[in-house]
Design an enzyme around this catalytic site. Structure first.
Site, PDB file in Angstrom:
ATOM      1  N   LYS A  76      31.063  40.007  36.021  1.00  0.00           N
ATOM      2  CA  LYS A  76      31.660  41.345  35.981  1.00  0.00           C
ATOM      3  C   LYS A  76      32.294  41.656  37.344  1.00  0.00           C
ATOM      4  CE  LYS A  76      30.310  46.119  34.724  1.00  0.00           C
ATOM      5  NZ  LYS A  76      29.177  47.004  34.364  1.00  0.00           N
ATOM      6  N   SER A 151      29.926  49.648  30.072  1.00  0.00           N
ATOM      7  CA  SER A 151      31.048  49.304  30.908  1.00  0.00           C
ATOM      8  C   SER A 151      31.273  47.807  31.068  1.00  0.00           C
ATOM      9  CB  SER A 151      30.835  49.914  32.301  1.00  0.00           C
ATOM     10  OG  SER A 151      29.728  49.306  32.942  1.00  0.00           O
ATOM     11  N   SER A 175      25.167  49.909  29.987  1.00  0.00           N
ATOM     12  CA  SER A 175      26.386  49.125  30.165  1.00  0.00           C
ATOM     13  C   SER A 175      26.257  47.635  29.899  1.00  0.00           C
ATOM     14  CB  SER A 175      26.934  49.318  31.579  1.00  0.00           C
ATOM     15  OG  SER A 175      27.606  50.557  31.672  1.00  0.00           O
TER      16      SER A 175
END
Lengths: 486, 494
Positions: A76, A151, A175
């Site tokens: 990420k 997210s 997330s």
């Protein structure tokens, strides 16, 4: 050569260790997959030159001692990576190249992993659909018009599309678990303090926690083992010996008591979610576990509490993005204040601004007691609910999300309905305890939906074992036909 | 202190107008830089005077994902200071974020302590000419310093130096117990002295290690309610503090007597105009949005940690003063002078290891201080070392030189830094103490002045001094005055 599109992280690790395949071959395979998947927009940055170089180096050195020998991984874009652009999905860090490596990613490289690139995410991890990213939407491999969740949407999307054999995300209010649920993958949010926060772009410091996102539970145990560990550079890191989650992974859950919290049966929840939940309960019963009805009375207050605490911390954490030292600086403005206003006005997206405003408001003098202080008190009550329950039970089973993946734009103009997506995941962050989401089945549209297992602090092994048992029984298979490659 | 005091020994600082006597109420927030190798939350050096931005870590410059880790030594220093102020040590304290935007504050917040400081209430004892006075300490907390904005290097740009960013400061807040610039002077010096004894702050005001925000309000003498106060920010010398208080108090009195009211505000002291001016009003005051820093756990200190530090605490100025009075038979004034600076007391104690106490204290307080004041240097930079001063004093005690010669020798010591022994030997200044030799000189003088001898014998006894003078002249001042006196008396009786 085996079909790497059907291989798990653990299987690839074994293939490399037994020299059936080289790191370079694996790396090339995933690079090819990534190049064919531009439509999904899962990557913000790729660094194939470095990936190939590192893979070649690995094949020369042949050091198979690490947990992730020669395994290429994408991460990420919230993890700072040395000499590789780190954007946090924001314009304000569009061209930011850190001179340092986050502790968690550094742990991965120390175990032998190789970086493939940086994955798209909601701006500063604020979002539940990846739609707040400055770098555009991520398309859920499950369906062209579906969000991947957020997210860690890029992470979940890339994993489901097999652009990386596994990945890591961060989870502040769901997330990791929500996108895992939306993409039919496994995601674990560890106990607060198990994985170092050093070098992760901060959203809400008291809630942020990095965790593994994988194709199955076995991989999850392996990746958690690789990434976790005490870090003296993070004052909230837990100082304890590293656990061997993989080695201790087993399906013996006989006699365990699993709680079913009545507060998680919310109004208007799709029937299918109830069905999947009930199916999970049956599996646990059949595996020898005892089901206990429990109550977590303050669950209803978790979401409002979260949306005070998280923005409050974020408003302060994001103050450093001011155009003075690094990152985007607006060319407009006659003085320092105007430079600040323009830089932040142009550099941040709508959702980030919304949360900075909320956070600033709830910390303001005259409102602090009514909002922030009250929220902290409620947070304690929520934690107490869990503490009390875990005196009687070993784990809790709930759905991961109140719905399956939704369409782009469906909730963009309704922040509250977007925030409601986190309703089952945020209590865990507020309590600082671990939870895992595994695929529970599909709804009538054929979209995956997750089940969540929650345990008390540092009981990751327990939920991994329960998850493994359930995974076998559910035998979920994502039916993805790699449509984006045409 | 009741009784007959002279006017100057009585507290007498009021702003006097035709109508009223105004009492001035002062409270101080002193910012003292902690003596430590590295910063409060990072490993960067705290050394003063480095090239801009050479002592800055990723934490100090607030890069994404960077986290603070507390420097345990700074905690120790704060606790030690708290103990030195006889203050309550809080075993649980919390670090908060104080949020505001400025170019030299990289994170957009300063880590400080707000509701739960590490040190609670304490007190400092002041010895004023009108008696001793206790000044209450409200609290002491730890916080980070900000960087430095440099506005005058370029007309278009402001430069930022982050070397100071993150350096540990102790903010020491007094109660509003101070009543005059003189008391403020005494308070800051005493506080500085205590911290220097403890080696927790070097107190160097030129380098900014010690600075203060001064709160001033006024009220009519006899009133008990406090007036509205103004805060004068960041005053960096004791002299400026005194001037700022005086000018600010007068400004407030003028306003009040002309029927206006005081606005609670933050002001700055203009060192050129010698007056304060408004910086920001109450309405413009920042809302700092304090909240506990989620990157740091609440700070917990063990009782044993505090007890250990207590045991290791050095003798502090007040204790040392009492000991000096008792053990060395010094007056309270002398004792205070000798203990006020740790370096002075160290110097004194070094001298009296080998030399007479009474002579030592006089030589330090009178002769040495005069030289240091004149040259404007600290005692640790004194050209006369404690050892050399002891040698000089021993030459006096043993009768080798007279007090008068000693002063000559001392002057040479100041200029050259060489030892008293060498100077006395090289210049042949050693006192003539051989009675036979002295007798010879006396005889010579008496022979030469036979008329005056007759006058003396017929009753003009004042001439005794004349004979002494003549003897000293011939001996070039080296004759032992005591012996000269004795022998002269016997010779004149003959």
């Amino acid at each position: 050569m085996s079909d790497l599109n059907k291989s798990t992280l653990t299987q690839i690790t074994n293939l490399i260790k037994t020299k059936k395949i080289s790191s370079l071959e694996v790396t090339k395979f995933f690079i090819k997959n990534i190049e064919k998947a531009k439509k999904l927009n899962t990557f913000i940055t790729t660094c194939f030159e470095k990936s190939l170089k590192d893979a070649k180096n690995f094949d020369i050195k042949k050091n198979y001692n690490g947990l992730l020998p020669g395994i290429p991984l994408a991460v990420k874009d919230l993890f700072c990576t040395k000499n590789i652009k780190t954007t946090a999905g924001s314009k304000i860090l569009e061209n930011f190249i850190p001179a340092y490596e986050s502790s968690v990613t550094n742990n991965l490289w120390l175990e032998g992993a190789i970086i493939l690139g940086k994955l798209n995410c909601d701006e500063f991890a604020m979002g539940s659909s990846n739609e707040t990213s400055y770098f555009g939407n991520v398309i859920n491999p499950i369906g062209k018009n579906l969000v991947p969740g957020g997210s860690s949407g890029g992470s979940a999307g890339a994993l489901a599309a097999n652009l990386t054999p596994a990945t890591i995300g961060t989870d502040t209010g769901g997330s990791i678990r929500q996108p895992a649920s939306f993409t039919g993958t496994v995601g674990l949010k560890p106990t607060y303090g198990l994985c170092s926060r050093w070098g992760i772009v901060a959203f809400a410091s008291s809630l942020d926690q990095a965790g593994p996102m994988t194709k199955n539970v076995e991989d999850c145990a392996l990746l958690l083992e690789a990434m976790s560990g005490y870090d003296p550079k993070d004052s909230t890191s837990i100082n304890k010996k590293k656990e061997q989650y993989s080695k201790n992974l087993n399906e013996n859950i006989k006699g365990l008591k699993i709680g079913i919290p009545k507060e998680y049966r919310i109004d208007n929840m799709p029937k299918e979610i109830d069905n999947i939940w009930n199916k999970g309960i049956d599996i646990l019963k059949k595996s020898g576990a005892t089901i206990v009805n429990i109550s977590l009375p303050h669950t209803n207050y978790a979401l409002p509490t979260y949306y005070i605490v998280a923005p409050a911390e974020a408003s302060s954490n994001l103050a450093r993005y001011d155009g003075v030292k690094y990152g985007y600086r607006s060319k407009k403005g006659k003085n320092l204040t105007e430079m600040y206003e323009n830089t932040r006005g142009e550099g941040f997206g709508r959702e980030v601004k919304r949360r900075v405003l909320i956070g600033t408001y709830v910390l303001s003098s005259g409102y602090y007691d009514a909002y922030y202080l009250k929220a902290q008190k409620v947070r304690k009550l929520i934690k107490n609910d869990f503490d009390e329950s875990f005196k009687k039970i070993d784990a809790i089973l709930t759905p991961s999300t109140p719905s399956s993946a939704f369409k782009f734009g469906e909730k963009t103009n309704d922040p509250i309905s977007m925030y409601l997506n986190d309703i089952f995941t945020v209590p865990v962050n507020l309590a600082g305890i671990p939870a895992i989401s595994i695929p529970g089945g599909v709804d009538n549209k054929g979209y995956p939906m997750g089940l969540q297992l929650i345990a008390k602090a540092l009981d990751e092994q327990k939920i991994l074992n329960i998850a493994l048992t359930m995974e076998k029984a559910i035998n979920f298979k994502n039916s993805i036909n790699r449509w984006w490659e045409n | 202190m009741v009784g007959k005091l002279m006017q100057k020994d009585k507290f007498n600082y009021f702003i006097k107008t035709e109508k009223n006597n105004w009492e001035v109420i002062i409270g101080l927030e002193v910012h003292a830089q902690v003596v430590s190798e590295s910063k409060l939350f990072s490993g960067s050096s705290t050394k003063f005077g480095g090239k801009p931005n050479t002592q800055v870590s990723l934490v100090d410059s607030a890069f994404p994902g960077m986290l603070p880790v507390i420097n345990e030594y700074c905690i120790e220093q704060a606790v030690k200071t708290g103990l030195g102020l006889n203050a309550k040590i809080n075993l649980d304290s919390i670090f908060d974020r104080k949020n505001y935007f400025y170019a030299d504050l990289p994170a957009g917040y300063q880590i400080s302590q707000y509701k739960n400081p590490i040190v609670g209430e304490g007190e400092i004892n002041l010895d004023m000419p009108y008696g001793s006075k206790k000044i209450g300490i409200e609290r002491l907390h730890l916080e980070q310093d900000a960087g430095k904005s440099i506005h005058d290097l370029s007309p278009d740009n402001t430069y930022v130096d982050l070397n100071r960013s993150g350096v540990a400061l102790m903010e020491i807040v007094s109660k509003p117990d101070l009543r005059s610039p003189e008391e403020v002077n005494s308070y800051v010096k005493k506080l500085r002295s205590i911290m220097r004894y403890l080696n927790t702050c070097d107190g160097n005001m030129q380098e900014g290690s010690l600075r203060a925000d001064v709160n001033v309000s006024v009220r009519k003498k006899g009133e008990t309610k406090f007036g509205t106060r103004c805060e004068i920010k960041n005053v960096n010398s004791i002299k400026f503090m005194e001037m700022a208080i005086d000018s600010e108090a007068k400004r407030q009195v003028e306003l009040l007597e002309s029927g206006k009211s005081i606005d609670q505000e933050t002001r700055l002291f203009d060192t050129k105009k010698k007056e304060t001016r408004s910086m920001r009003s109450k309405e413009e005051a920042h809302d700092y949005r304090y909240f506990p820093d989620p990157d740091l756990l609440p700070l917990k200190i063990n009782k044993s940690f505090v007890e250990n530090l207590k045991k290791k605490l050095p003798e502090l100025p007040d204790q040392k003063r009492d000991r000096y009075i008792k053990k060395f038979n010094l007056s309270p004034y002398e004792a205070n002078v000798l203990v006020s600076e740790i370096d002075v007391s160290k110097f004194f104690e070094e001298v009296i290891k080998t030399a007479d106490i009474k002579l030592a204290k006089n030589w330090i307080i009178v002769e040495l201080f005069a030289v240091l004041n004149e040259k404007n240097i600290e005692i640790k930079d004194s050209p006369v070392t404690p050892k050399n001063l002891a040698i000089l004093i021993n030459q006096i005690s043993s009768g080798n030189i007279s007090g008068k010669i000693a002063k000559e020798v001392f002057d040479i010591m100041i200029k050259t830094g060489s030892s008293a022994d060498k100077i006395i030997e090289n210049k042949g200044l050693k006192q003539q103490s051989n009675p036979e030799e002295i007798k010879k000189i006396i005889k010579k003088v008496l022979d030469k002045n036979s008329e005056k001898v007759l006058e003396y014998k017929s009753g003009k006894v004042k001439l005794f001094g004349f004979f002494i003078g003549e003897v000293m002249k011939i001996s070039a001042g080296k004759a032992n005055p005591k012996l000269v006196n004795e022998i002269l008396k016997t010779e004149l009786k003959k």
